[in-house]
Every structure is written in C-alpha cells, then in structure tokens.
Design an enzyme around this catalytic site. Sequence first.
Site, mmCIF file in Angstrom:
data_model
loop_
_atom_site.group_PDB
_atom_site.id
_atom_site.type_symbol
_atom_site.label_atom_id
_atom_site.label_comp_id
_atom_site.label_asym_id
_atom_site.label_seq_id
_atom_site.Cartn_x
_atom_site.Cartn_y
_atom_site.Cartn_z
ATOM 1 N N LYS A 78 0.809 -1.212 0.000
ATOM 2 C CA LYS A 78 0.000 0.000 0.000
ATOM 3 C C LYS A 78 0.847 1.268 0.000
ATOM 4 O O LYS A 78 2.037 1.255 0.310
ATOM 5 C CB LYS A 78 -0.987 -0.027 1.174
ATOM 6 C CG LYS A 78 -2.076 -1.073 0.940
ATOM 7 C CD LYS A 78 -3.237 -0.965 1.889
ATOM 8 C CE LYS A 78 -4.339 -1.940 1.480
ATOM 9 N NZ LYS A 78 -5.484 -1.897 2.403
ATOM 10 N N ARG B 209 -3.571 -10.473 4.585
ATOM 11 C CA ARG B 209 -3.946 -10.443 3.164
ATOM 12 C C ARG B 209 -2.768 -9.838 2.398
ATOM 13 O O ARG B 209 -2.439 -8.657 2.571
ATOM 14 C CB ARG B 209 -5.211 -9.608 2.975
ATOM 15 C CG ARG B 209 -5.730 -9.566 1.538
ATOM 16 C CD ARG B 209 -6.992 -8.722 1.440
ATOM 17 N NE ARG B 209 -7.520 -8.715 0.091
ATOM 18 C CZ ARG B 209 -7.135 -7.890 -0.875
ATOM 19 N NH1 ARG B 209 -6.187 -6.985 -0.632
ATOM 20 N NH2 ARG B 209 -7.670 -7.953 -2.075
#
Length: 335
Positions: free
Chosen positions: A278, A313
Amino acid sequence: MTARTHPLPRHGLPYAGCALAGSGQIWFDEVLLRERSTAPRRVALSDCPHATIKRLSAPRADVCGLGLDRPRVMGVLNVTPDSFSDGGDHATLAAAVARARAMAQDADILDIGGESTRPGAQEVPIKEEIRRTALVIEAIRAEGITTPISIDTRKARVAEAALDAGADMVNDVAAFTFDPELADLVAERDVPVCLMHAQGQPDTMQDNPRYDDVLFDVLTFLEDRIAFATQCGVNLERIILDPGIGFGKTLEHNVTLLRNLSLLHDLGLPVLLGVSRKRFIGTIGQAEDAKDRMAGSLAVALHGIEQGAHILRVHDTVETRQAIRLQQAIMEKGD
C-alpha cells in the site's frame, strides 16, 4: 460502549498471562483502559473482569475450517485491469488459474477480486464483475485446487455467483454499507465474512479524510456493522474484522491504527490485516512502484502478527510464508 480495553501484546519467554485472541505465541498481562479525550490508564490483567479477559483471550472461531491459533495467509488474486499493484497481471483465465495454483502452495485462502477499490477507482458494473470472477473461481475448482476461496466484493449478486462457482467466504470492504442485501446472502449461506472499515467511496475516499479519533471511530463503525450483520441473521462466529488500512485514511491514521492494532481484539472477533504494497509503505519506505514494496509489506505483516492479527492479506505469499516461519520459530515457546 465508550470505554475500550486495549490488551498490550507481548511475545517470547517467560510466558506469563493470557494468550491474546487465541494465539499460541502472543500473550498479554496488562491492558490500557481507553476513553475518548482522556489519557489511557494501565491496568494489570489480574484487575480486569473475567468477562473482559475472556473476550480478549478466547480462541477465535475457525475460518473456512482453518484454526486461528497461528497466522493465516490470504493471497490476493485480482482479475482486474486497474488494481493498484497487480492490475492486468491475471487478465486471462489461464494466467489467473496459474497464479492461483502457485499461491495455493503458501496461501491458506485465495482472495479473488474483480473490482479495484484503490483510491480513485470507479465502480464496475455487476455483470462485468461477475464475468471476471465467477469464471475464474469455476476454473480454479476445475483444476482441482481445493484452497478456500474468498470473493472480494461489495455486491450481493457478485458474491452469490462466486459462492455458486465454488467460493467459501465473502470479503466486503464496505461492511454491508454499499449493498445491504449482501448481509442477507451471507446469513442465508452461513459463510464467513470479513467486514472492513472504510471512510467514503473508493473514488473519493482519499480526499482529505478526517476523524475525531481514528481508533475510536474505526471501532465504533465496526461495532455498528457487527450489530447490523447479526440483526440480519449473520452468525457472529462467522464475522472477521479489518481496520481498512489505506481506505479513507492519511499516513498518520494508518500508522496510528497499526501501532494500536491489538485494540481491535476488544471486539472479540478475528482480525484480518491487509497492508500489502500500500501507498503508505511506499511513502515511508521510499518505494514509488507498488511492486517494490515487498520488504516494507513484510515488516508491517510481522508487526501485525505481534499485535495478534489472525489473517494477513498479501500479494507476496511465498515471501510472507517464509517470514512467518522464521518469526514463529524465534518466538516459539520452550527451550
């Protein structure tokens, strides 16, 4: 609930106190009592009510038949042209199935997504999202791959098609706020569901996100969504929680949530952490390209485990599994 009980996680020997959220290696013997606008108060575990200790320490329910006494890896498989990290990488059926087969060697769950929810992403029509995901899930099952599959969608019709095709759980980044009928489907099928916090829609969520207190606001939102889900008939033991790192949050919000991730255990449910590649990792780690953020992603993933996260995840399943093995060996109880 206004007051929150924040377990302070520890690992290593000597093991003293209670297991954190059913973990075999993370434990706690102190908590912080937190309220909005006041300084937290440190309290010994022995001074906490029994119900509080049970909520913070009890083993969490299995997910897709997987015990959560050790960290589980959820592999990301986006069949989209525009996801922030792997958009277009698995655009063909053959490529998607090949990637699923490879990830199944190290991932406990495969998370299939047909709609990008990156900042600025536009909504995908339901029929197109079904076309992207259901065929891939059918093909994965036809190949004999038995790894549990999660459908990453906000929409009931997409989830229904995916479950019919062989998926086992639902991962809803909108926590039933985008399509409330998805809660009815989850209740009817009695499948696990991950409810994630997000502020705003993907196309606008990074436009100056604000919170009164990001920790309390996220927990209050998740608590409200748990209540909605159970009112719709969703089994409480089927619910997993995700703080939604990067979804309507600044770098400071993300870091604050990660520093205090163990606070989510106050809600008494499994915690999923999705931070892989991210933007905030690129900002802090000075990696502009998403695919250059693996090292930073591993660092945050291991931190998440130390905070008691149950499911990670990730895109890089091989590297994450290797890192977890090393971490678990180092933290293992005993001589």
